[in-house]
Design an enzyme around this catalytic site. Structure first.
Site, PDB file in Angstrom:
ATOM      1  N   LYS A 229       0.848  -1.181   0.000  1.00 16.10           N
ATOM      2  CA  LYS A 229       0.000   0.000   0.000  1.00 16.10           C
ATOM      3  C   LYS A 229       0.893   1.245   0.000  1.00 16.10           C
ATOM      4  CE  LYS A 229      -3.814   1.872   2.840  1.00 16.10           C
ATOM      5  NZ  LYS A 229      -4.601   1.599   4.086  1.00 16.10           N
TER       6      LYS A 229
ATOM      7  N   LEU B 258      -6.716   8.416   3.534  1.00 17.54           N
ATOM      8  CA  LEU B 258      -6.850   7.021   3.979  1.00 17.54           C
ATOM      9  C   LEU B 258      -8.170   6.747   4.691  1.00 17.54           C
ATOM     10  CD1 LEU B 258      -3.282   6.360   5.489  1.00 17.54           C
ATOM     11  CD2 LEU B 258      -4.052   5.998   3.140  1.00 17.54           C
TER      12      LEU B 258
ATOM     13  N   SER C 180      -9.275   1.591   2.879  1.00 19.50           N
ATOM     14  CA  SER C 180      -8.354   2.394   2.109  1.00 19.50           C
ATOM     15  C   SER C 180      -7.277   1.588   1.387  1.00 19.50           C
ATOM     16  CB  SER C 180      -7.683   3.446   3.011  1.00 19.50           C
ATOM     17  OG  SER C 180      -6.907   2.827   4.030  1.00 19.50           O
TER      18      SER C 180
ATOM     19  N   ILE D  98      -7.311   1.109  10.099  1.00 18.47           N
ATOM     20  CA  ILE D  98      -7.657   1.903  11.273  1.00 18.47           C
ATOM     21  C   ILE D  98      -9.166   1.926  11.502  1.00 18.47           C
ATOM     22  CG2 ILE D  98      -7.830   4.137  10.068  1.00 18.47           C
ATOM     23  CD1 ILE D  98      -6.529   5.424  12.543  1.00 18.47           C
ATOM     24  N   GLY D  99      -9.932   1.598  10.455  1.00 16.90           N
ATOM     25  CA  GLY D  99     -11.383   1.566  10.600  1.00 16.90           C
ATOM     26  C   GLY D  99     -12.019   0.489   9.731  1.00 16.90           C
ATOM     27  N   GLY D 100     -11.159  -0.357   9.140  1.00 15.35           N
ATOM     28  CA  GLY D 100     -11.656  -1.403   8.244  1.00 15.35           C
ATOM     29  C   GLY D 100     -10.879  -1.479   6.954  1.00 15.35           C
ATOM     30  N   SER D 101      -9.753  -0.794   6.873  1.00 12.38           N
ATOM     31  CA  SER D 101      -9.072  -0.559   5.597  1.00 12.38           C
ATOM     32  C   SER D 101      -8.364  -1.765   5.000  1.00 12.38           C
ATOM     33  CB  SER D 101      -8.073   0.595   5.741  1.00 12.38           C
ATOM     34  OG  SER D 101      -8.760   1.806   5.930  1.00 12.38           O
TER      35      SER D 101
END
Length: 562
Positions: free
Chosen positions: A133, A191, A217, A238-241
């Protein structure tokens, strides 16, 4: 009309990515529009490859490493095959930010020379191409993270001596393991989004249905691996990336707890925000490839090089214990139990995801496992805490980097730029609320021991990753299904289940909607548009249970396919 400078910079950068692709690998004819050709995986992309290239690129990471570490396949041949396929993938779905194929092939030549001289591999990943990434710094390669203002700089800083020479810790470790790094994949600017779109490459689409998103992301990573342009790569979450792109692209992906994988030296949004830490994890086409990559990185003892990594090597005893539970179940003495989160009280999953949940629940019961409903402490409270943590600086960090170039604000960012900037005392109080919520959730998990019949709490929770299978562009509205487990810092592994089917997954007819958000998301479901989109689910364990969850995800994934 004068073109804004940021647009010219973005266009130049976008063209430079295409120019880095050798002419022999560029399409001579225009690619059909998504409405004419949705799925560009499988036979479509294979027609531009030789049979040998297809054979190599459709072998998983474990299979490739078995060949390259034994000298059966050369690192150069494998690298060239994946560079070719990655080049095609980018032209189809906009999944790359950086292309450094020539450097990769030179690295592969050195690996082949080492093997020829010593008759042994450099390490367990010898000759294995690995994608990254676009947060990881690689020598001689730019990192923009989707920001136009980062072009020609080091993380937005002009004249910084680290530009072009600094490498992230994970990059150093992958090189030590013998991996060949060959490209960096596209991300949404900031992101903080469930779709991948930025002002440099535009919108990255889903390879199996280009009318839809590849997620975010780590969306470019998911799209590239779905097209088999990489056997495995590393994203962040960090939230589902990691989990959203894995789910949307029919892949396996792991969001480990913080402290297992080295983040040192990687670029990030809101760097220094420590209430919910972003974490690194691999994505791959097979479950065994996740475990292989994860174990390889841990073998480098990253806790000696990253101050935030815990000294927790791969725990073979936990893997063995988990496999023993699986074997006992196969013998008719099930020692495993699971819970199903059917919905979060805010948004119901759309029909394809609801069907996937039912399919997995039925299969687990057929295998003799105890399955219960998951009714934890208010998820709405957890979502509220997550949102306040992400908004704690009022979007100041993100706005700073956007304003470096003056580019237009991106769509889909989940950070609220109008939120109040928290004072230290307010942030401390928020962290206390988070800890108290984590304790409530922990106590609830413990309480399930009374319901499982195994003498232990549930071994894992099966949950949606999102309300939808992939998503229509700019329609990602609810990240709660994944972000909650970032708040809790729980291990989560995504496994593919099925594909949306317009003949089966008809709109809900008797659903009692949970509110305005639920109504909106249900209304946006289009069975025809979503047709053939991959559907994945996440298996969630408690903190630092990577060995157990990776082993169980492989077992459940195989059981569902069977």
């Amino acid at each position: 009309m004068t073109v804004p400078q940021w647009k010219s910079l973005a266009e130049t950068k976008r063209q430079s990515i295409l120019d880095a692709i050798p002419p022999k690998w560029r399409f001579q004819d225009p690619v059909p529009e998504p409405a004419e050709l949705r799925d560009v995986t499988g036979s479509y992309i294979q027609q531009f490859l030789t049979p040998r290239e297809v054979d190599i690129t459709e072998t998983d990471a474990v299979g490739i490493a078995e060949k390259t570490t034994s000298g059966q396949w050369s690192a150069v041949e494998v690298t060239e095959a994946f560079c070719h396929r990655a080049a095609l993938a980018h032209q189809l779905v906009h999944c790359l930010h950086e292309v450094f194929f020539e450097a990769a092939i030179e690295d592969a030549k050195r690996l082949d020379a080492y093997y020829a001289e010593h008759n042994k591999p450099v390490g367990p990943l010898h000759g294995l191409p690995v994608s990254l990434k676009d947060q990881f710094h690689v020598k001689g390669v730019e990192t923009t993270m989707g920001y136009v203002g980062w072009i020609g700089t080091f993380q937005g800083k002009k004249g910084d001596a680290r530009r072009g020479v600094f490498e992230s810790e994970l990059v150093r470790e992958l090189r030590s393991l013998g991996a060949v790094l060959f490209c960096k994949t596209s991300v949404p600017v900031t992101l903080m989004a469930g779709e991948t779109v930025n002002n440099i490459i535009g919108y990255a689409t889903n390879p199996q249905n280009r009318l839809l998103s590849c997620g975010g992301s780590s969306g470019g990573e998911g799209a590239l691996i779905a097209l088999r342009g990489s056997p495995g790569g590393f994203g962040t979450d960090i939230g589902g990336s990691i989990r959203i792109p894995a789910s949307f692209n029919g892949l396996f992906g792991v969001r480990p707890s913080s402290g297992r994988m080295p983040y040192e030296g990687a670029a990030n949004s809101m760097d220094g925000q420590n209430s919910i830490l972003s974490v690194i994890g691999p994505l791959a086409a097979t479950a065994r490839s996740l475990t292989f990559l994860f174990k390889a990185v841990l073998s480098q003892q990253p806790w000696y090089h990253d101050p935030l990594v815990l000294e927790v090597p791969w725990r073979d005893d936990i893997e063995r214990e988990t496999r023993a539970l699986i074997q006992a179940s196969a013998a008719g003495e099930s020692k495993l139990s699971f819970a199903i989160l059917h919905h979060d009280g805010i948004v119901h999953p759309q029909p394809p995801v609801a069907r996937a949940l039912g399919q997995v629940e039925q299969r687990l019961k057929q295998l003799g496992h105890k399955v219960i409903a998951w009714n934890p402490p208010s998820l709405k409270v957890g979502y509220g805490l997550t949102g306040r943590i992400f908004d704690q600086d009022g979007g100041a960090d993100i706005q700073h980097h956007i304003q470096l170039s003056g580019e237009i604000n991106p769509p889909q960012t989940i950070v609220d730029a109008d939120a109040a900037h928290l004072k230290a005392q307010e942030l401390a109080a928020l962290n206390v609320e988070k800890r108290e919520y984590q304790k409530l959730y922990m106590d609830y998990w413990n309480s399930t021991a009374e319901l499982t019949g195994t003498g232990r709490p549930v071994d894992g929770v099966i949950s949606p990753c999102a309300p939808h299978a992939a998503v229509l562009p700019l329609k990602y509205r609810h990240v709660g299904y994944t972000s909650l487990f970032n708040l809790l810092d729980y291990t989560s592994v995504v496994f593919p289940v099925t594909h949306a089917d317009q003949t089966v997954d008809v709109p809900h007819s008797d659903l009692q909607v949970l509110g305005e958000m639920d109504q909106t998301i249900q209304d946006e479901y289009d069975a025809e548009a979503y047709h053939h989109a991959p559907v994945g689910l996440q298996l969630v364990g408690r903190r630092l249970q990577e060995e157990k969850m990776l082993t169980l995800a492989e077992y459940i994934g195989e059981a569902v396919r069977g």
